[in-house]
Every structure is written in structure tokens, then in C-alpha cells.
Design a protein around this motif. Structure first.
Motif, short mmCIF file in Angstrom:
data_model
loop_
_atom_site.label_atom_id
_atom_site.label_comp_id
_atom_site.label_asym_id
_atom_site.label_seq_id
_atom_site.Cartn_x
_atom_site.Cartn_y
_atom_site.Cartn_z
N GLY A 233 3.40 24.27 -7.03
CA GLY A 233 2.46 23.19 -6.80
C GLY A 233 3.06 22.12 -5.90
N ALA A 234 4.32 21.79 -6.14
CA ALA A 234 5.00 20.80 -5.30
C ALA A 234 5.20 21.32 -3.89
CB ALA A 234 6.35 20.43 -5.93
N PHE A 235 5.51 22.61 -3.77
CA PHE A 235 5.69 23.19 -2.44
C PHE A 235 4.39 23.16 -1.65
CE2 PHE A 235 5.53 26.73 0.53
CZ PHE A 235 6.69 26.52 1.27
N LEU A 236 3.29 23.51 -2.28
CA LEU A 236 2.00 23.51 -1.58
C LEU A 236 1.57 22.08 -1.24
CD1 LEU A 236 0.04 26.31 -3.45
CD2 LEU A 236 1.38 26.46 -1.33
N ASP A 237 1.93 21.11 -2.07
CA ASP A 237 1.66 19.70 -1.74
C ASP A 237 2.42 19.32 -0.47
OD1 ASP A 237 0.06 19.43 -3.97
OD2 ASP A 237 1.59 18.43 -5.19
N ALA A 238 3.68 19.71 -0.42
CA ALA A 238 4.50 19.39 0.76
C ALA A 238 3.98 20.12 1.99
CB ALA A 238 5.96 19.76 0.49
N ARG A 239 3.48 21.33 1.80
CA ARG A 239 2.92 22.10 2.92
C ARG A 239 1.66 21.40 3.44
NH1 ARG A 239 1.49 27.56 4.40
NH2 ARG A 239 0.74 27.29 6.55
N ASP A 240 0.79 20.97 2.55
CA ASP A 240 -0.41 20.25 2.96
C ASP A 240 -0.05 19.02 3.79
OD1 ASP A 240 -2.24 21.98 1.87
OD2 ASP A 240 -2.74 20.72 0.15
N THR A 241 0.94 18.27 3.31
CA THR A 241 1.36 17.07 4.01
C THR A 241 1.83 17.39 5.42
OG1 THR A 241 1.99 15.98 1.94
CG2 THR A 241 2.98 15.13 3.97
N GLU A 242 2.60 18.45 5.55
CA GLU A 242 3.11 18.84 6.86
C GLU A 242 1.97 19.26 7.78
OE1 GLU A 242 5.67 19.44 9.91
OE2 GLU A 242 6.09 18.49 7.97
N MET A 243 1.00 20.00 7.26
CA MET A 243 -0.12 20.46 8.08
C MET A 243 -0.95 19.28 8.59
SD MET A 243 -1.34 23.89 6.02
CE MET A 243 -2.69 24.24 7.16
N ARG A 244 -1.14 18.28 7.76
CA ARG A 244 -1.97 17.14 8.15
C ARG A 244 -1.32 16.27 9.22
NH1 ARG A 244 -3.12 16.98 2.29
NH2 ARG A 244 -5.24 17.81 1.99
N ALA A 248 -4.19 19.70 15.06
CA ALA A 248 -4.69 21.06 15.27
C ALA A 248 -4.56 21.94 14.02
CB ALA A 248 -3.95 21.72 16.43
N HIS A 249 -3.73 21.51 13.06
CA HIS A 249 -3.53 22.30 11.85
C HIS A 249 -3.84 21.49 10.59
CE1 HIS A 249 -0.77 24.29 14.83
NE2 HIS A 249 -1.53 25.30 14.44
N SER A 250 -4.67 20.48 10.73
CA SER A 250 -4.96 19.59 9.60
C SER A 250 -5.91 20.20 8.59
CB SER A 250 -5.53 18.27 10.11
OG SER A 250 -6.73 18.49 10.84
N ASP A 251 -6.57 21.30 8.94
CA ASP A 251 -7.43 22.00 7.99
C ASP A 251 -6.53 22.82 7.06
OD1 ASP A 251 -9.12 23.71 6.60
OD2 ASP A 251 -10.51 23.95 8.28
N THR A 252 -6.43 22.40 5.81
CA THR A 252 -5.48 23.00 4.88
C THR A 252 -6.11 24.07 3.98
OG1 THR A 252 -5.88 21.24 3.25
CG2 THR A 252 -4.08 20.91 4.83
N THR A 253 -7.26 24.61 4.39
CA THR A 253 -7.93 25.55 3.50
C THR A 253 -7.12 26.82 3.27
OG1 THR A 253 -9.22 26.53 5.31
CG2 THR A 253 -10.22 24.71 4.10
N ARG A 254 -6.29 27.24 4.22
CA ARG A 254 -5.49 28.45 4.00
C ARG A 254 -4.54 28.25 2.83
NH1 ARG A 254 -2.61 29.56 9.45
NH2 ARG A 254 -1.37 31.12 8.34
N VAL A 255 -4.26 27.00 2.50
CA VAL A 255 -3.47 26.68 1.31
C VAL A 255 -4.37 26.38 0.12
CG1 VAL A 255 -1.85 25.02 0.31
CG2 VAL A 255 -1.52 25.82 2.65
N ASP A 256 -5.34 25.50 0.33
CA ASP A 256 -6.10 24.96 -0.80
C ASP A 256 -7.14 25.90 -1.38
OD1 ASP A 256 -4.60 22.66 -0.47
OD2 ASP A 256 -6.07 21.73 0.85
N THR A 257 -7.75 26.75 -0.55
CA THR A 257 -8.76 27.66 -1.08
C THR A 257 -8.28 29.11 -1.07
OG1 THR A 257 -9.84 27.81 1.10
CG2 THR A 257 -10.68 26.16 -0.44
#
Length: 287
Positions: A233-244, A248-257
Motif C-alpha cells: 500500500g505504501a509502495f503504490l502510494d509512492a508510485r502514485d505520487t511519482e506519476m502525478r 503526461a503520466h498523471s493518470d494513475t489508473t494503471r495503479v489505482d484500478t
């Protein structure tokens, strides 16, 4: 069944009689008790019922194919990653041309590495003449020296089995193998191994390591004694932050959905059937 007094973290089974000439056989062992006095860790809320085959690492058989299909759903909007050797376009993300089965980019060095290796294997190929231009544009979004013929040359090369093999080897060498190795060292099962691999594809292995470092500040990895679900969960949170951080990669659906859906279901072994959404499209793997 025998009642025992005591406590501990592990249960040792002592085998004293062979079940068959070739050795011992253990079908099932269960330990029952009144339950822990302290809070059950996150992973304990939904124990994995995966069979040994289903609990295989990401490098094995169907799990490896699942990883490639999951990445392809995000990179190429299809599960058929083998049909994407000829994919190429400029996404306007500052990385130049994006192409092939995992989105090798002219601006990030991996496309240059791939074409260099392809030319080593087959010197007379449709892309060899663009090596100088690929070195020039590396680190930028420029097409200088590539246009107008590079796109057509890439698509022509994609029909060559040597180039197809070079793409697969480059994917494994640059992204899949180092990501899975790092995840395995962290004590992660197939889902975590895939999360690392997907991060490596988008951010590079150095980017993956940076995301991991931020996650470790919040939660320990399983190898450090931490809970696997909490750490992921913490890793995916950090991944979302990096994507945002990148428009061009701010859509985090590949992680969130996708990845979070599997995590919420405690599917740490990526056991099929799997259903997820990426960029509004629905995908599923039945087995």
C-alpha cells in the motif's frame, strides 16, 4: 488432535515415517488457537488460499505471461503484447518516440540500447542506419535525424524474428529481471513483483528504486519484518505520487484500478481470474 501450551511464530513438523518409497508426503497442516492478543496484521485479515502452483513467483509460466499482459493493457491497450512489436508513436510526453512491447523510448536510452543490440545480432537491418540519430536525440524529445523514415523502418523491422527476440530480451534485461530480483529480495510475492516491474517499465529501474526508498520510509518490507499488504500500500502510494509529478503520466489508473484492486482483495499471488480497468477499458484474465 493434541492440545499444546505455549506460543511462537513458527510450527515445525517432524516427519518420522515415509509415506512412499521416494520420500515423505505432507498434504495439510493446521494450527488452531485462541488468537493473538495483539492486533492482527493487515495480511492476516485474508489469508492466502493459493495452491503451491498458484503461489509461484512472477518468473514462472503463466505468472510471467500475466505480468506481460497486465503491462500491455496499460502500455498498448491490449492483452496481446506479442502483437505490439511494431507499435510506435510520439505520445507528447517529452520522451520522443515510444515503441514496442514495453514502450522503448528514443529519449530515454532504452530504444538506443535495443537497436544497438539488434544491430549486433543482425548488422544489416532496417534500423541500423538510425543509430547515430538515436545517440543524438537520447535524453530529449527530438526527432532530429529520425524523421521521416524511422517509423516505417521500425514497423518493417518488427516483422523480423531477430528483432522480436531482441525486444523480449531487452524487456527482460532492463526491466523484468532486475525488478523481480529486487522484489524477491524484499520478500514480495507475485503481486509485489509485478508492481515493481510495472514501475520499472514506466520510471526505469533507478526510478523504481527511488519509489521503493520512499515506501520503506513509511513501512518495512516483508524481509525487514513488515506486513506485505501494508508495505505494498505504501509502495503504490509512492508510485502514485511519482506519476502525478509528470503531467503526461498523471493518470494513475494503471495503479489505482488495477494493482490496488488486487491488493484490496489480498490477491498477493496474482491468482486468476483477474479483472481490472486501465484508462477506462476493462480487462480480464480467466486462468
Amino acid at each position: 488432535m493434541r492440545a499444546l501450551q505455549g506460543h511462537g511464530r513458527y510450527l515445525r513438523v517432524l516427519a518420522t515415517q515415509r509415506a512412499q518409497p521416494s520420500g515423505y508426503s505432507l498434504g495439510d497442516v493446521r494450527a488452531y488457537g485462541p488468537g493473538p492478543a495483539s492486533k492482527v496484521p493487515e495480511s492476516g485479515t485474508a489469508p492466502s488460499a493459493a495452491t503451491p502452483a498458484a503461489a509461484a513467483p512472477l518468473t514462472v509460466g503463466v505468472k510471467r505471461e500475466t505480468a506481460f499482459q497486465l503491462v500491455s493493457s496499460a502500455e498498448n491497450s491490449t492483452l496481446n503484447w506479442r502483437g505490439e512489436f511494431d507499435y510506435i508513436e510520439d505520445l507528447g510526453d517529452g520522451r520522443g518516440y515510444t515503441a514496442g512491447i514495453v514502450g522503448f523510448c528514443s529519449g530515454t536510452g532504452d530504444m538506443l540500447d535495443l537497436v544497438t543490440d539488434y544491430t549486433r545480432r543482425k548488422p544489416a537491418n532496417a534500423l541500423a542506419r538510425y543509430l547515430t540519430a538515436l545517440r543524438t536525440v537520447d535524453g530529449s524529445d527530438s526527432h532530429r535525424g529520425l524523421d521521416p523514415g524511422f517509423v516505417a523502418a521500425w514497423r518493417a523491422a518488427a516483422a523480423d524474428p531477430v528483432f522480436q527476440k531482441a525486444q523480449q530480451d531487452a524487456r527482460d534485461r532492463m526491466y523484468f529481471t532486475p525488478a523481480v530480483r529486487l522484489a524477491t529480495a524484499d520478500g514480495l510475492r507475485a503481486l509485489g513483483q509485478f508492481a515493481y516491474y510495472d514501475a520499472a517499465v514506466m520510471h526505469g529501474v533507478n526510478g523504481l528504486r527511488a519509489i521503493r526508498s520512499r515506501a520503506v520510509q513509511a513501512r518495512k518490507t516483508p524481509s525487514q519484518g513488515g506486513d506485505e499488504i501494508a508495505y505494498l500500500g505504501a509502495f503504490l502510494d509512492a508510485r502514485d505520487t511519482e506519476m502525478r509529478r509528470e503531467a503526461a503520466h498523471s493518470d494513475t489508473t494503471r495503479v489505482d484500478t488495477a494493482q490496488r484492486v488486487f491488493l484490496r482483495g489480498s490477491n498477493l499471488d496474482l491468482v486468476a481470474p483477474l479483472t481490472w480497468h486501465v484508462y477506462g477499458d476493462r480487462y480480464s484474465i480467466k486462468r
